[in-house]
Design a protein around this motif. Structure first.
Motif, short mmCIF file in Angstrom:
data_model
loop_
_atom_site.label_atom_id
_atom_site.label_comp_id
_atom_site.label_asym_id
_atom_site.label_seq_id
_atom_site.Cartn_x
_atom_site.Cartn_y
_atom_site.Cartn_z
N GLY A 102 8.28 -13.60 -11.09
CA GLY A 102 8.70 -12.73 -10.00
C GLY A 102 10.07 -12.13 -10.20
O GLY A 102 10.32 -10.96 -9.87
N ASN A 103 10.98 -12.92 -10.76
CA ASN A 103 12.34 -12.42 -10.99
C ASN A 103 12.37 -11.35 -12.08
O ASN A 103 13.10 -10.35 -11.97
N SER A 104 11.57 -11.55 -13.14
CA SER A 104 11.52 -10.55 -14.22
C SER A 104 10.94 -9.24 -13.72
O SER A 104 11.46 -8.15 -14.01
N ILE A 105 9.85 -9.32 -12.97
CA ILE A 105 9.20 -8.10 -12.45
C ILE A 105 10.13 -7.36 -11.48
O ILE A 105 10.30 -6.14 -11.56
N ALA A 121 15.67 -3.98 2.58
CA ALA A 121 14.40 -3.37 2.98
C ALA A 121 13.49 -4.39 3.64
O ALA A 121 13.63 -5.60 3.44
N ASP A 122 12.57 -3.88 4.44
CA ASP A 122 11.54 -4.71 5.06
C ASP A 122 10.37 -4.80 4.08
O ASP A 122 9.67 -3.81 3.84
N VAL A 123 10.17 -5.97 3.47
CA VAL A 123 9.11 -6.17 2.50
C VAL A 123 7.92 -6.83 3.20
O VAL A 123 8.04 -7.95 3.72
N GLN A 124 6.78 -6.15 3.22
CA GLN A 124 5.58 -6.68 3.86
C GLN A 124 4.44 -6.77 2.86
O GLN A 124 4.38 -6.01 1.89
N TYR A 125 3.53 -7.71 3.12
CA TYR A 125 2.45 -7.99 2.16
C TYR A 125 1.08 -7.82 2.79
O TYR A 125 0.85 -8.17 3.95
N ALA A 126 0.15 -7.27 1.98
CA ALA A 126 -1.27 -7.23 2.34
C ALA A 126 -2.09 -7.66 1.13
O ALA A 126 -1.75 -7.31 -0.01
N LEU A 153 5.69 -11.65 -5.35
CA LEU A 153 6.10 -11.33 -3.98
C LEU A 153 7.44 -11.96 -3.66
O LEU A 153 8.32 -11.31 -3.06
N ASP A 154 7.63 -13.20 -4.07
CA ASP A 154 8.90 -13.88 -3.80
C ASP A 154 10.05 -13.22 -4.55
O ASP A 154 11.16 -13.08 -4.01
N GLY A 155 9.81 -12.83 -5.80
CA GLY A 155 10.85 -12.16 -6.57
C GLY A 155 11.24 -10.83 -5.94
O GLY A 155 12.43 -10.47 -5.88
N ILE A 156 10.24 -10.09 -5.47
CA ILE A 156 10.50 -8.79 -4.84
C ILE A 156 11.25 -8.98 -3.51
O ILE A 156 12.20 -8.24 -3.21
N LYS A 157 10.86 -9.97 -2.73
CA LYS A 157 11.56 -10.23 -1.46
C LYS A 157 13.01 -10.64 -1.70
O LYS A 157 13.92 -10.21 -0.99
N THR A 158 13.24 -11.47 -2.70
CA THR A 158 14.60 -11.91 -3.00
C THR A 158 15.47 -10.74 -3.41
O THR A 158 16.63 -10.63 -3.00
#
Length: 753
Positions: free
Chosen positions: A547-550, A425-430, A414-419
């Motif tokens: 997270g960074n690799s993904i 984009a607005d990144v939201q989590y569930a 999640l952190d990698g995707i947000k960074t």
């Protein structure tokens, strides 16, 4: 934990000074002399007690040297993808150090999935640097046991189902680690292919399968990689425990392969003094003792290769020939590690180390499916991105067994995707589902408490509503490193995804067509929703840079080039070990209560013989979910027609095959050309094809390169158990070249005289 390195160095200095003053400097201190001569000199100066003391542990992870002669002690450490945190001298509890956090590298399934031998050397080099910095002499890894069943809890630490791929990937890893003066300990030798009953199983396997499937990676590790140590396994073979096994350790390893290194027991794998003496073991670790049974103050004196060995020698019941051989091997190891004055100092958590961890993660991720080109995410169309799934927020470096780590950091998905996407984009989590809410192993705590008391329905509804109102949905799920998943000590209980994930994925697919499923695991899993989902990434356990690799692959910053190192069957029964009914052991023996203790072993028979993984699927024409060697890209590659430099080869000859690979897409990318050999007519059962070569090529759009594979008769041979030799039968063969075991692009026939 108290280490004696400074004291040993002082002893060495005193010994050297004294000998210099008396003009009788011993040969073992004279660096101008050949090492083997120096070893014999120090051996002649050792007492019987000093020799025996070297053969067994003095703490959880160390063994004694010879202080009187300035021979340092050995310090070992787990594990294969990161240096384990320090524990107490006599206990598994944490020592409480504040300077033993490290970089976690991708698990070995991810490394193998790169199909990149250079990447394997880079991996070994940086891991060896961290082990050296932490003053470790033996790194307990890598693991090369073959992937026989997708339920094996420890598959994530190994390199897949194919002996050729594993052999080629393990050798540069070993050389990279040992370039730092740190020994590898290739494990677990041999036939430790499941965790269930690993302490109490007797494996029955025919010699042909043993030599063709299960031994090649170990042979490559010691004959090509020169691994300075090798670790014995827990299981039994031919009714002898693997760590004290005449056939495995003496007949094969030391005689057939000419191994000059040290055989280390797995922790607690030794069970008998006389077998340990005579059957090839050199260094004993982890045997259970309480310090009271024999009335001794030091529990380690009770080890099988400790006082019991010494007593047998003094009683004249055994000689010292085996003892001198064991100590010679240990001294040989010392001159390469503890007494090697030319080894580098090492370093830890450098920018280079972080970059290598990220790059291996990017190259290891496998794009399994990408219908409609959902990936890479188009940032111009992604105004709102939904990230769903517990594995997006769960720390994975803690847990899983002895490879559990204490890291300087772990970037979560999640952190990698947000960074990567958060600025545009607005990144939201569930959450989507609740699985393993904690995270602790041997006192290392993840610091997470993922407790969530909402019902499955509430979690699902929240995820679906978020997905409905998002441009892209990224589901991050799979397995984790809790018990009965990807973890040492127990196997998985089923092939399917846990925690209601199948229902969550299906529900998300119904409300958003831009869905990417990211699976974190070290094993194949069932995918009953596969036709509903447009895009699937297999991302493994990727360590500190997860997270960074993904995120890099999701964004297209890195073009996925990973290939599966093992087959994903559609259902568990499609796997040969399960279809033939010999996992986890013979049912009659299970019913009778066998397998409960070491005196009551359970038999596990490998009825599938050589037909493991794709060898089974391709030969029996059982369509897999995803095949061995499979992996897609964001670009497209084209294979030309293969050619051979001759049509006929002799038994002492070689033959070369050349094929052109071209990037006909619009992105730079990498493809893996894979060479399989098929015996067109054989007197014995053989697989439809077997991997005998691979090469990863990097191509810009429009660029093409020639790939050449050269083989000799070894690539055409099978093991004749009756003759106990490799045989290449004259006749017709076919070279098949493609980009997975079920995607052959071009073929060339040839004849062996």
């Amino acid at each position: 934990m108290f280490k004696k390195t400074a004291i040993v160095s002082l002893f060495t200095f005193i010994a050297a000074s004294y000998m210099a003053q008396t003009h009788t400097q011993p040969v073992y201190l004279d660096e101008s002399k050949p090492v083997e001569q120096r070893i014999q000199d120090v051996l002649s100066r050792m007492t019987l007690e000093e020799k025996v003391a070297m053969l067994h542990a003095q703490s959880k992870f160390s063994s004694p040297g010879v202080p009187r002669l300035g021979i340092p002690e050995f310090w070992t450490t787990d594990g294969p993808h990161g240096v384990r945190p320090e524990v107490m001298w006599d206990e598994w509890d944490q020592a409480g150090w504040t300077n033993d956090s490290i970089i976690a590298y991708p698990a070995l399934t991810a490394l193998s999935a790169t199909w990149n031998k250079k990447m394997s050397w880079n991996y070994g080099k940086v891991l060896g640097e961290e082990a050296r910095y932490r003053k470790k002499d033996i790194l307990l890894g890598p693991g090369v046991n073959i992937y026989r069943t997708p339920l094996n809890g420890r598959n994530f630490e190994y390199m897949g189902e194919d002996p050729y791929l594993t052999s080629k990937m393990v050798v540069p890893y070993i050389k990279g680690v040992q370039s730092n003066g740190v020994a590898t300990s290739v494990k677990h030798f041999a036939l430790n292919n499941q965790e269930m009953f690993r302490h109490t199983s007797n494996v029955n396997v025919d010699d042909r399968a043993l030599y063709e499937i299960y031994l090649p990676p170990f042979k490559a590790a010691v004959t090509e990689g020169d691994s300075w140590t090798i670790m014995g396994a827990y299981d039994m073979y031919k009714n002898q425990y693997a760590s004290q096994n005449q056939y495995l350790l003496n007949d094969i390893l030391k005689k057939e392969w000419g191994y000059k290194g040290v055989v280390v027991s797995d922790w607690g794998a030794v069970n008998n003094t006389e077998q340990a003496i005579h059957n090839g073991l050199d260094l004993e670790f982890g045997s259970w003792t309480n310090g009271l049974s024999a009335g001794t103050k030091n529990a380690y004196d009770n080890y099988y290769l400790a006082k019991p060995y010494l007593d047998l020698i003094k009683a004249g019941k055994v000689g010292t020939q085996e003892l001198d051989d064991k100590v010679t091997r240990l001294l040989r190891l010392a001159y390469k590690t503890t007494m090697n004055r030319n080894k580098p100092f090492g370093n830890i958590a450098s920018e280079e180390h972080k970059a290598v961890a990220k790059e291996i993660g990017e190259e290891g991720i496998v794009l399994l499916k990408n219908q409609g080109n959902v990936l890479p995410i188009d940032i111009n169309k992604a105004k709102k991105i939904a990230v769903i799934g517990e594995n997006a927020i769960k720390i994975m470096t803690v847990g899983g067994g002895s490879s559990s780590l204490k890291v300087k950091y772990e970037t979560l998905p999640l952190d990698g995707i947000k960074t990567r996407f958060g600025k545009q984009a607005d990144v939201q989590y569930a959450r989507g589902y609740v699985g393993d809410i904690g995270g602790e192993y041997n006192g290392v705590k993840s610091g997470q408490n993922l407790k969530d008391d909402r019902s499955a329905a509430e979690l699902l509804n929240e995820a679906v509503e978020l997905a409905k109102n998002s441009d892209y949905v990224i589901f991050v799920g799979g397995l984790n490193k809790s018990d009965f998943q990807d973890s040492e000590g127990n196997d998985r209980k089923s092939y399917g995804l846990p925690y209601n994930q199948d229902n969550v994925i299906s529900a998300l697919a119904k409300v958003n067509k831009n869905l990417a499923v990211v699976l974190v695991s070290g094993n194949a899993v069932a995918m009953p929703w596969i036709k509903e989902v447009p895009s699937v990434l297999q991302s493994w356990y990727l360590g500190s840079e997860t997270g960074n690799s993904i995120a890099s692959v999701l964004a297209g910053d890195a073009n996925p080039s990973g290939k599966l190192p093992f087959t994903f069957p559609v259902k568990l029964e499609d796997n040969s070990a399960h279809q033939l009914g010999e996992y986890p052991g013979q049912k009659g023996e299970l019913a009778a209560g066998k397998g409960k203790d070491q005196k009551n072993p359970i038999n596990i028979t490998y009825n599938e013989s050589i037909f493991v993984g794709y060898r089974w699927h391709d030969t029996k024409k059982i369509k897999p979910l995803f095949s061995f060697g499979h992996g897609l890209s964001y670009t497209t590659f084209e294979f030309g027609k293969a050619s051979a430099d001759k049509t006929t080869m002799s038994q002492n000859d070689k033959i070369s095959f050349t094929v052109t690979v071209k990037n006909i897409g619009k992105r730079a990318g990498a493809e893996v050309a894979q060479l399989y050999i098929s015996d067109m007519k054989s007197s014995v059962p053989r697989p439809a094809k077997e991997l005998k070569g691979f090469e990863k090529v990097y191509l810009n759009p429009g660029e093409q390169k020639e790939v050449t594979f050269t083989i000799d008769k070894a690539a055409l041979s099978y093991f004749d158990a009756d003759k106990h030799e490799w045989v290449a039968e004259p006749g017709d063969f076919e070279a098949q070249i493609g980009n997975s075991s079920d995607a052959i692009k071009t073929k060339v026939k040839f004849t062996l005289k």
